[in-house]
Scaffold this motif. Structure first.
Motif, short mmCIF file in Angstrom:
data_model
loop_
_atom_site.label_atom_id
_atom_site.label_comp_id
_atom_site.label_asym_id
_atom_site.label_seq_id
_atom_site.Cartn_x
_atom_site.Cartn_y
_atom_site.Cartn_z
N THR A 9 0.79 -1.23 0.00
CA THR A 9 0.00 0.00 0.00
C THR A 9 0.82 1.28 0.00
O THR A 9 0.55 2.18 -0.82
CB THR A 9 -0.97 0.01 1.19
OG1 THR A 9 -1.93 -1.03 1.02
CG2 THR A 9 -1.71 1.33 1.30
N THR A 36 -7.70 -4.23 -8.32
CA THR A 36 -6.85 -5.16 -7.58
C THR A 36 -7.54 -6.51 -7.49
O THR A 36 -8.74 -6.62 -7.78
CB THR A 36 -6.49 -4.62 -6.18
OG1 THR A 36 -5.45 -5.42 -5.62
CG2 THR A 36 -7.69 -4.64 -5.26
N TRP A 43 -13.65 -0.66 -1.70
CA TRP A 43 -13.33 -1.73 -2.64
C TRP A 43 -14.61 -2.49 -2.96
O TRP A 43 -15.22 -3.07 -2.08
CB TRP A 43 -12.28 -2.67 -2.06
CG TRP A 43 -10.95 -2.03 -1.87
CD1 TRP A 43 -10.35 -1.72 -0.69
CD2 TRP A 43 -10.03 -1.64 -2.90
NE1 TRP A 43 -9.11 -1.15 -0.90
CE2 TRP A 43 -8.89 -1.08 -2.25
CE3 TRP A 43 -10.05 -1.70 -4.29
CZ2 TRP A 43 -7.80 -0.59 -2.96
CZ3 TRP A 43 -8.96 -1.22 -5.00
CH2 TRP A 43 -7.85 -0.67 -4.35
N GLU A 102 -3.52 -0.43 -11.72
CA GLU A 102 -3.82 -1.76 -11.18
C GLU A 102 -2.79 -2.11 -10.12
O GLU A 102 -1.59 -1.92 -10.30
CB GLU A 102 -3.77 -2.80 -12.31
CG GLU A 102 -3.96 -4.24 -11.85
CD GLU A 102 -3.74 -5.24 -12.96
OE1 GLU A 102 -3.50 -6.43 -12.65
OE2 GLU A 102 -3.78 -4.85 -14.16
N GLY A 103 -3.27 -2.63 -9.01
CA GLY A 103 -2.37 -3.09 -7.96
C GLY A 103 -2.55 -4.58 -7.72
O GLY A 103 -3.46 -5.21 -8.25
N VAL A 104 -1.68 -5.13 -6.92
CA VAL A 104 -1.81 -6.52 -6.50
C VAL A 104 -2.50 -6.54 -5.14
O VAL A 104 -2.94 -5.50 -4.63
CB VAL A 104 -0.43 -7.19 -6.43
CG1 VAL A 104 0.16 -7.28 -7.84
CG2 VAL A 104 0.52 -6.44 -5.51
N SER A 105 -2.63 -7.71 -4.55
CA SER A 105 -3.38 -7.82 -3.29
C SER A 105 -2.81 -6.94 -2.18
O SER A 105 -3.53 -6.57 -1.25
CB SER A 105 -3.42 -9.28 -2.83
OG SER A 105 -2.11 -9.80 -2.68
N LYS A 111 -4.76 -3.75 -1.31
CA LYS A 111 -6.18 -3.80 -0.93
C LYS A 111 -6.33 -3.61 0.58
O LYS A 111 -6.34 -4.56 1.37
CB LYS A 111 -6.85 -5.10 -1.36
CG LYS A 111 -8.36 -5.02 -1.18
CD LYS A 111 -9.06 -6.30 -1.55
CE LYS A 111 -10.56 -6.13 -1.31
NZ LYS A 111 -10.91 -5.88 0.10
N THR A 151 -9.16 2.28 -9.36
CA THR A 151 -8.03 1.37 -9.18
C THR A 151 -8.52 -0.07 -9.14
O THR A 151 -9.53 -0.37 -8.50
CB THR A 151 -7.27 1.69 -7.88
OG1 THR A 151 -6.74 3.02 -7.96
CG2 THR A 151 -6.15 0.71 -7.63
#
Length: 390
Positions: A230, A274, A371, A250-253, A256, A272
């Motif tokens: 984060t 994820t 989210w 785009e992010g990875v886990s 989140k 965004t």
């Protein structure tokens, strides 16, 4: 009385009544450990995991049918491998600790597996996703209730290319966590017909991404991916905005968390993407129960994305102790045979490397400061639009 989830207590009043009636015969006390980032940039997830593990213990202690009274020994690994080894060693050398629920940060989890193996401490991962934590060794002490980055990136590539995006720039931190996400996402994007037009390795504590993002802007990708946690994700997204980069973020886990919105603000976080294993807590088999009990407990921070996994891991560990006693070797043997163990996150079945076979991966999009599951979002319904493919 219990519901269908092993070890989840519904009737604390029955316990109180029994205590009054019989004098509540004393039970032996068993210590169980928890390790996660309780301070620093990833502390919101760590505290959510700690609270969730603690909640599992509180509920079991309220169960008159439990054989033992449980105490939690929670230690802060700070999401730093060197600190993680220190606190893991402290926990593992305490012979009063029967087992532990361990680690959100993959680099820390990788650094500590040898410690748990050396001292025979059963350790169940609750959040770290690097595959090698379980698959990189044959340590029977190590199990994991959540999935891996392999599952996440296969789903992410399929979904994003399915939305029409074909060019990707990937910024990843140079820890095993970031490099692992880069490796698997690149692999699956290629298999799905997309192109990684640029990749950039950065340190996990890097503050200024101007050089990398200037190159990204020149490449003009459809999607900018940040493979890290984060704090880094917040900085990359802020600096994308300053440089006028128009692309899906785009992010990875690892991004989140509620802290992502706190760091960015609702407007900048909007849109965004994820991906995370499992389903939202409210949609999990025991999610409503978990969220209700978490609220009743009065915690000042939310459970965050991986709280349900920490709760499920601690309940599984407690079930092992209830079945075979507070003996480390016996608990390791019990864990090696876990199949179809019912938990609030769904059935837990460990393969020959102690990895839970989690099939479900959920895509999320940031919408109005929350989210939201992609399929439930205004974006999926066509009411709002992500930046278009170029």
């Amino acid at each position: 009385m219990r519901n269908k989830f092993h070890g989840i207590v519904l009737a604390a009043t029955a316990c109180a009544g029994l205590a009054l009636a019989t004098g509540a015969q004393a039970k032996d006390t068993v210590q169980l450990g928890f390790l996660g980032p309780l301070t620093g940039g990833n502390s919101s997830v760590g505290l959510g995991g700690r609270n969730s593990a603690e909640l599992a213990i509180k509920l079991r202690n309220a169960d008159p049918n439990s054989k033992y009274t449980y105490e939690l020994d929670a230690l802060d690994d700070e999401c730093k491998p060197n600190v993680g080894v220190q606190v893991a060693t402290k926990l593992a050398t305490n012979r009063k600790v029967a087992g532990a629920v361990t680690h959100y940060c993959s680099a820390v989890a990788m650094g500590t597996v040898d410690v748990y193996h050396r001292f025979g401490l059963p350790a169940t991962i609750w959040g770290a996703v690097l595959p090698d934590i379980t698959y990189g060794n044959d340590y029977p002490e190590i199990t994991r209730v959540n999935g891996t980055m392999i599952n996440q990136n296969e789903t992410a590539a399929k979904m994003m290319t399915g939305l029409g995006y074909k060019t990707f720039a990937i910024i990843h931190d140079t820890t095993d966590y970031g490099k692992g996400h880069f490796t698997y996402l690149s692999k699956y994007l290629g298999e799905d017909g997309a192109e990684v037009v640029g990749s950039f390795g950065v340190t996990s504590d890097q503050q200024d991404f101007t050089a990398e993002l200037t190159q990204v802007k020149a490449l003009n990708p459809d999607v900018v991916v940040f493979a890290g946690l984060t704090p880094g994700g917040v900085r990359v997204r802020q600096q994308m905005d300053k440089l006028g980069i128009n692309a899906v973020f785009e992010g990875v886990s690892g991004i989140k968390s509620d802290a992502f919105f706190e760091g960015l603000g609702t407007d900048l976080a909007e849109g965004t993407m994820t991906f995370l294993e499992g389903a939202p807590a409210e949609k999990l088999p025991g999610g409503a129960f978990f969220l209700s009990e978490y609220e009743k407990a009065g915690y000042s921070t939310p459970p965050e994305a991986y709280g349900p996994f920490a709760f499920a891991a601690m309940n599984l560990l407690i079930d092992a102790v209830e079945t075979v006693g507070p003996d480390r070797k016996a608990i390791v043997g019990y864990m090696g045979k876990v199949q179809d163990h019912q938990s609030i996150t769904g059935p837990i079945s460990f393969d020959d490397h102690g990895q839970n076979t989690v099939a479900l991966i959920t895509g999320y999009v940031a919408q109005d400061g929350k989210w939201v599951v992609w399929e439930d979002s205004d974006y999926a319904k066509g009411i709002r639009q992500l930046p278009a493919a170029k």
